[in-house]
Each structure stands twice: as C-alpha cells, then as structure tokens.
Design a protein around this motif. Sequence first.
Motif, PDB file in Angstrom:
ATOM      1  N   LYS A 157     -35.236   5.046 -40.074  1.00  0.00           N
ATOM      2  CA  LYS A 157     -34.328   4.123 -40.755  1.00  0.00           C
ATOM      3  C   LYS A 157     -32.935   4.730 -40.681  1.00  0.00           C
ATOM      4  O   LYS A 157     -32.689   5.797 -41.245  1.00  0.00           O
ATOM      5  CB  LYS A 157     -34.751   3.904 -42.210  1.00  0.00           C
ATOM      6  N   ILE A 211     -29.865 -11.074 -47.139  1.00  0.00           N
ATOM      7  CA  ILE A 211     -30.448  -9.870 -47.728  1.00  0.00           C
ATOM      8  C   ILE A 211     -30.099  -9.842 -49.206  1.00  0.00           C
ATOM      9  O   ILE A 211     -28.920  -9.954 -49.579  1.00  0.00           O
ATOM     10  CB  ILE A 211     -29.914  -8.598 -47.036  1.00  0.00           C
ATOM     11  N   ASP A 212     -31.119  -9.713 -50.069  1.00  0.00           N
ATOM     12  CA  ASP A 212     -30.849  -9.699 -51.509  1.00  0.00           C
ATOM     13  C   ASP A 212     -30.501  -8.290 -51.979  1.00  0.00           C
ATOM     14  O   ASP A 212     -30.406  -7.346 -51.188  1.00  0.00           O
ATOM     15  CB  ASP A 212     -32.021 -10.285 -52.293  1.00  0.00           C
ATOM     16  N   GLN A 230     -32.191  -6.146 -53.449  1.00  0.00           N
ATOM     17  CA  GLN A 230     -33.264  -5.172 -53.279  1.00  0.00           C
ATOM     18  C   GLN A 230     -33.604  -4.962 -51.805  1.00  0.00           C
ATOM     19  O   GLN A 230     -34.674  -4.465 -51.473  1.00  0.00           O
ATOM     20  CB  GLN A 230     -34.513  -5.614 -54.052  1.00  0.00           C
ATOM     21  N   ASP A 231     -32.681  -5.362 -50.921  1.00  0.00           N
ATOM     22  CA  ASP A 231     -32.808  -5.197 -49.475  1.00  0.00           C
ATOM     23  C   ASP A 231     -33.962  -5.990 -48.867  1.00  0.00           C
ATOM     24  O   ASP A 231     -34.439  -5.667 -47.778  1.00  0.00           O
ATOM     25  CB  ASP A 231     -32.945  -3.722 -49.089  1.00  0.00           C
ATOM     26  N   ARG A 232     -34.424  -7.021 -49.541  1.00  0.00           N
ATOM     27  CA  ARG A 232     -35.428  -7.911 -48.962  1.00  0.00           C
ATOM     28  C   ARG A 232     -34.741  -8.919 -48.049  1.00  0.00           C
ATOM     29  O   ARG A 232     -33.686  -9.460 -48.400  1.00  0.00           O
ATOM     30  CB  ARG A 232     -36.213  -8.624 -50.064  1.00  0.00           C
ATOM     31  N   GLU A 233     -35.338  -9.158 -46.882  1.00  0.00           N
ATOM     32  CA  GLU A 233     -34.732 -10.002 -45.871  1.00  0.00           C
ATOM     33  C   GLU A 233     -35.382 -11.388 -45.860  1.00  0.00           C
ATOM     34  O   GLU A 233     -36.614 -11.501 -45.899  1.00  0.00           O
ATOM     35  CB  GLU A 233     -34.874  -9.344 -44.494  1.00  0.00           C
ATOM     36  N   TYR A 234     -34.564 -12.417 -45.786  1.00  0.00           N
ATOM     37  CA  TYR A 234     -35.038 -13.796 -45.741  1.00  0.00           C
ATOM     38  C   TYR A 234     -34.483 -14.457 -44.488  1.00  0.00           C
ATOM     39  O   TYR A 234     -33.257 -14.436 -44.250  1.00  0.00           O
ATOM     40  CB  TYR A 234     -34.597 -14.566 -46.985  1.00  0.00           C
TER      41      TYR A 234
END
Length: 434
Positions: A135, A257-258, A260-264
């Motif tokens: 990463k 990207i929200d 909390q680093d979640r990707e949509y």
Amino acid sequence: MIKKFLICTIVVFSALAQAQQGTSSPYSFYGIGSLKFKGTVENQAMGGISVYTDSIHVNLRNPASYAGNNLSLYNNEARPVKFTVGTSFSSVDLKTTEATDEAGHSSVDYLALVMPTGRFGIGFGLVPYSSVGYKLQSRNADDQLQYRYRGDGGLNKVFLGAGYQLTKNLKIGFDAQYNFGSITNTTIAFGYNNAGELLQFQSREVKRSDLSGFTFNIGLAFAKKVSKNLELMATATYAPQANLSSENQSQFATISIDSQDREYVISSSEVNLNALNLSNTNLTMPSKTNFGVGIGRPRKWFAGIDYTFLKATDFSNRFVTIDNATFEDASTLSVGGFFIPKYDSFGSYWKRIVYRAGLRLEQTGLVINNESINELGMSFGVGLPVGRLFSNANITFEYGQRGTTASNLVQENFYNINISLSLNDRWFEKRKFN
C-alpha cells in the motif's frame, strides 16, 4: 502421520483460498512480487544454504535429496517417510528520507511429504512461491495526495518430484512444478480544482493477471567420506527458463471515497485488451542455477556455502510495464551451518538440540531509479527434538535489510520468525516370522 498430513493440507489450501497476504514490502509491486520461498526453516536458519542433505529432513530446493541410502536403524532396509510444514511471522520497519512506517504479516510457507521407494524417493507438496502485498501513496509539489497504489495476490507452486540413488555417493533428482495464482494491482488518481480542493470523484484503474504454467528443476547431490570423521557434500541444481500463461483484465472506474477510505463505484468500463493483443500474454520466468559445497562431521557439525544465479534480465511481462524499473541478473551468496553437542545424549535434552546460524547476501535483480535493490540477512535457529525417532520442531529468527533510502526509495528492516515441524515415521515395514 497420514492424518496430520491431511489436516495440514486442508489448513494450507484454506489459507490460500482466503488470499493470504504474505508480504508487506513495497518492492512486491514489481515483477511477480517478493519471492517468499527460500527453502525450509532449517535451510533459512543456515543462511539459506541447501547443500546439506540427510535422511531425516526434507530439502525442498534439491529433488536429489528425496533419494538416499537406507538407515542402519531400520536394518538397512528402508528410510523414514518425511513430512514437513512451515510458517512465518514477519515485522517490517519501512524508512524513507522523510517518513517511517511499520507493517507485519504471517503466512504458511510450505507443506511437503517425501516417501522412500527403494533406491527412489518421491516428494510432493505445496509452496507459496511469491507474494504481492503493498500500500503506497505519492504527493505532488503542493503536498497533495496524488496517487494511491495497492496490490495483493501471488504465485503458488504444487510440485511432484523423484530422486534416485545412482551410486553410493551420488544422487540425482527431478521435479515438475505447476504454478498458479493471481496478482491484482490498483491505482487511484486524485484530482483537484483550481482552488486546490479535492474533487468529489476520483479515477481508479485495476489490473488483474491470472497466472498458470509449469516449471522444472533438476538436481545432483554428492556426499563422500574424506576421512574417518569428515564428510564432503556438494550439490547442483538447474531450473531452465519457462513461460507462464497470463490471462489479463483491466478496468477503469470513477469512484467516490468516504471518510473511512471505503470505495464506491460510480461508473466503470472494461478495457478491450483483445484489441491491444494483451488479453492473453506470456510471462517469462528466468533460468536459475545453484551450486553448493560443504564439509562436516556427521551428526555433529557442518559448514557450507551456496551460490545461486538467476538470469533475471530474461524476465518479461508485456501486460505490466513500469518506466522507472528494470531487471539485472540476480545472485545470492549464502554461508551457514549447524552444531549438535551430542545427538544421542540420554542424560541431557539440551545436548540433542541442533544449533544453526547463517548469513546471506542477495542481489535481487530489481533496479529502480537506477538503484540496485540488495538484501542482507542474518539468521539463528534451533532444532528441538520432539516425539519419537528423529522428529523435531525448528525455530529460526532472521534479521535483515532490503533496499535503500537513496533516489526516493524505501529501506526495509525486517524481522522474521519461522517455525516448522519436521516429522519422521515408518509406514512400510517388512514383516518377519521366526
């Protein structure tokens, strides 16, 4: 022991099925990832040397070791069936000229079984060969996040081989390895408006390669008494160049990207790799040659040296090209050995422990920003007798360094703890009647 082998096989395949990450190195971004397989835990404790072979330990780097002379303990009629499984736990300190970080991981490293069949020996097992797990991110001149990179996957090997005792002193062996696995590389590009504010949507590219194909390895092992107490050993192995099939996919997507680093995914499209002649490519695996020599007193001490040469300049992958990275021929020099105070001591358990140590110097073959990526490792280990016969548990501690902080690169200081079980049993025994 058959039940133990089946249980461990299920555990290893379950771990692979869950896409276990076996590295935290940013250098796993390149090629097929960081090469994990450096032999058994016993090999690693001695700096990675593979020149030493005997009748009670598995040597996965030389198929000639599967054969061997029968043991006097078994009335010179047979050798034990050998089973081994190894795991590792690693911690890595990452350092650049401007920042530091740390990471850790654990993995199953190998599972193998070797069975004697007269002058032959048959070996088979499973080895996670390379691992991708990184990463990374980069910033622009205004210290704004510009790119984010991550990768996962790796290459595994299922192998089947045989060794044959040609003469009292010479053995030969051959194994075939089926390689399989997948590697996924993801890049996210961040955009900003004229006021320097982060845009609502970002661009993401995902590249995936599913790899498969066969590689081969041939080996020789020589052992001869040069005096009453000293035995000379020499080994050689050669793995010719081979091609793996790579089935490739590439996707571009617009994402959000929200916090909390979640990707949509907002929208996505598949790249037509057929039009680019990249949907199916060949990945060239370079040839590898190894030589080793050592001397020691049987069941007392041993010291050896190994040299491995990898024709890494032949490595190629048309699907993934990186501008700042090239490959040069790689090599590894390993020295190490072991000492046993008194292998048959009945009064002291500690005298039956095997004490091992080693050192290795490795040129990985990877060149980034015109800097060669080298690696140094120092190892110490013990073999603890367990159960009956010659079974033992092996523990190795390795400290090492990889890479450099020059040319905006990353230096890694790593600490590895490797644990294995080396079990011996007699499955085939002649019945005798008086």
